[in-house]
Structures are given as structure tokens and as C-alpha cells.
Design a protein around this motif. Structure first.
Motif, short mmCIF file in Angstrom:
data_model
loop_
_atom_site.label_atom_id
_atom_site.label_comp_id
_atom_site.label_asym_id
_atom_site.label_seq_id
_atom_site.Cartn_x
_atom_site.Cartn_y
_atom_site.Cartn_z
N TRP A 28 0.81 -1.21 0.00
CA TRP A 28 0.00 0.00 0.00
C TRP A 28 0.85 1.27 0.00
O TRP A 28 0.47 2.27 -0.60
N CYS A 32 0.41 4.14 -2.76
CA CYS A 32 0.10 5.52 -2.39
C CYS A 32 1.08 6.50 -3.05
O CYS A 32 0.67 7.51 -3.61
N ARG A 47 -3.58 5.02 2.82
CA ARG A 47 -3.94 3.65 2.45
C ARG A 47 -5.44 3.47 2.60
O ARG A 47 -6.10 2.85 1.77
N ASP A 51 -8.07 2.19 -0.08
CA ASP A 51 -8.70 0.91 0.24
C ASP A 51 -10.22 1.01 0.20
O ASP A 51 -10.91 0.01 -0.01
N LYS A 57 -9.09 -1.82 -4.50
CA LYS A 57 -8.90 -2.95 -3.60
C LYS A 57 -8.89 -4.28 -4.36
O LYS A 57 -8.04 -5.13 -4.13
N TYR A 60 -5.70 -4.62 -6.36
CA TYR A 60 -4.58 -4.92 -5.45
C TYR A 60 -4.59 -6.40 -5.07
O TYR A 60 -3.56 -7.08 -5.16
#
Length: 142
Positions: A28, A32, A47, A51, A57, A60
Motif C-alpha cells: 500500500w 500511495c 492507504r 482501500d 482494492k 490490489y
């Protein structure tokens, strides 16, 4: 300046995650920092802010799973001790590959020759391609 993450930003950040290079750590913090340029902000987003966006999300998690899967697949392959060992192995495998290609080419030539000669002798293609007969072994009486 308002610090809102638009849907356009979300799409671009998700795409950045999907295209994340394997040689860089994916976490994360790096996401960022990587999203700074996309967002055009002075400070990286948190984060938690990223998120909250479902598309980010999901991207990721999917990328993390892909990286784990790739690492697991490569885990079974032994690593060479040095660059020289790796180069020797690559050279050996290339030579083996070249030999197998040459052998395959010779076998294909032989098969074509046999098929041609058999057809010239009057055998049809169907007859040539018929399966081999099965041989039954005699039972041994004890």
C-alpha cells in the motif's frame, strides 16, 4: 484544492496496479506514492482512502494473488549458483533443443519417404494409417 478521488482516478490507479512491475515491491505504501502523479496531489493519499475504493482494492488483491501464484510456480525450479552456471544451463538447453529439432526433422522426412514409397507400392492412405494389430499373449498353464 479539493482532495477527492474521482472515478477516473480510481480507474487509472487500478490500471497502474494491474501493470505493476514484478521487480518492485507491491504494497500500500508504494501504491500511495505511485498514485501521487495520477492524482496530482502534493502529498500521497492514505492507504485507507485508496482501500475504500472497491476497484483499487480488487486490483490490489488480484495482483497480489498473481504475484504469489507466479512465485509458487517458479519455486520448484532450482536456481543456478552463479550467472556462469545459468549461462551454461541455457546453452546446454539450447543445444538440446536444436538437436531435438534436427532429429524431429529427420523423422518427418523418413515418415514422408515411407508414406510415399508405400503409396507407390499400391497401399492406400487408409491402409497405411490403420492401427497396429494387437497380439494376444498365450496363457501359461501352471
Amino acid at each position: 484544492m479539493s482532495k477527492t478521488i474521482s472515478e477516473q482516478h480510481v480507474k487509472k490507479i487500478a490500471q497502474m496496479i494491474r501493470n505493476w512491475p514484478v521487480e518492485h515491491a507491491l504494497n500500500w505504501d508504494t501504491i500511495c506514492i505511485g498514485s501521487l502523479e495520477i492524482l496530482g496531489w502534493d502529498t500521497p493519499p492514505t492507504r485507507q482512502a485508496l482501500d475504500k475504493k472497491t476497484a483499487i482494492k480488487v486490483a490490489y488483491k488480484a495482483k497480489k494473488e498473481q504475484l504469489k501464484s507466479d512465485k509458487h510456480k517458479l519455486g520448484g525450479i532450482s536456481r543456478p549458483r552463479s550467472m556462469l552456471d545459468a549461462m551454461k544451463k541455457i546453452t546446454r538447453l539450447q543445444n538440446d533443443n536444436d538437436l531435438l529439432k534436427a532429429e524431429l526433422s529427420k523423422m518427418a522426412e523418413l515418415a514422408n519417404r515411407l508414406i510415399y514409397n508405400a503409396s507407390m507400392a499400391g497401399l492406400s492412405r487408409e491402409r497405411l494409417m490403420a492401427p497396429l494389430p494387437t497380439v494376444k499373449e498365450p496363457k501359461i498353464k501352471t
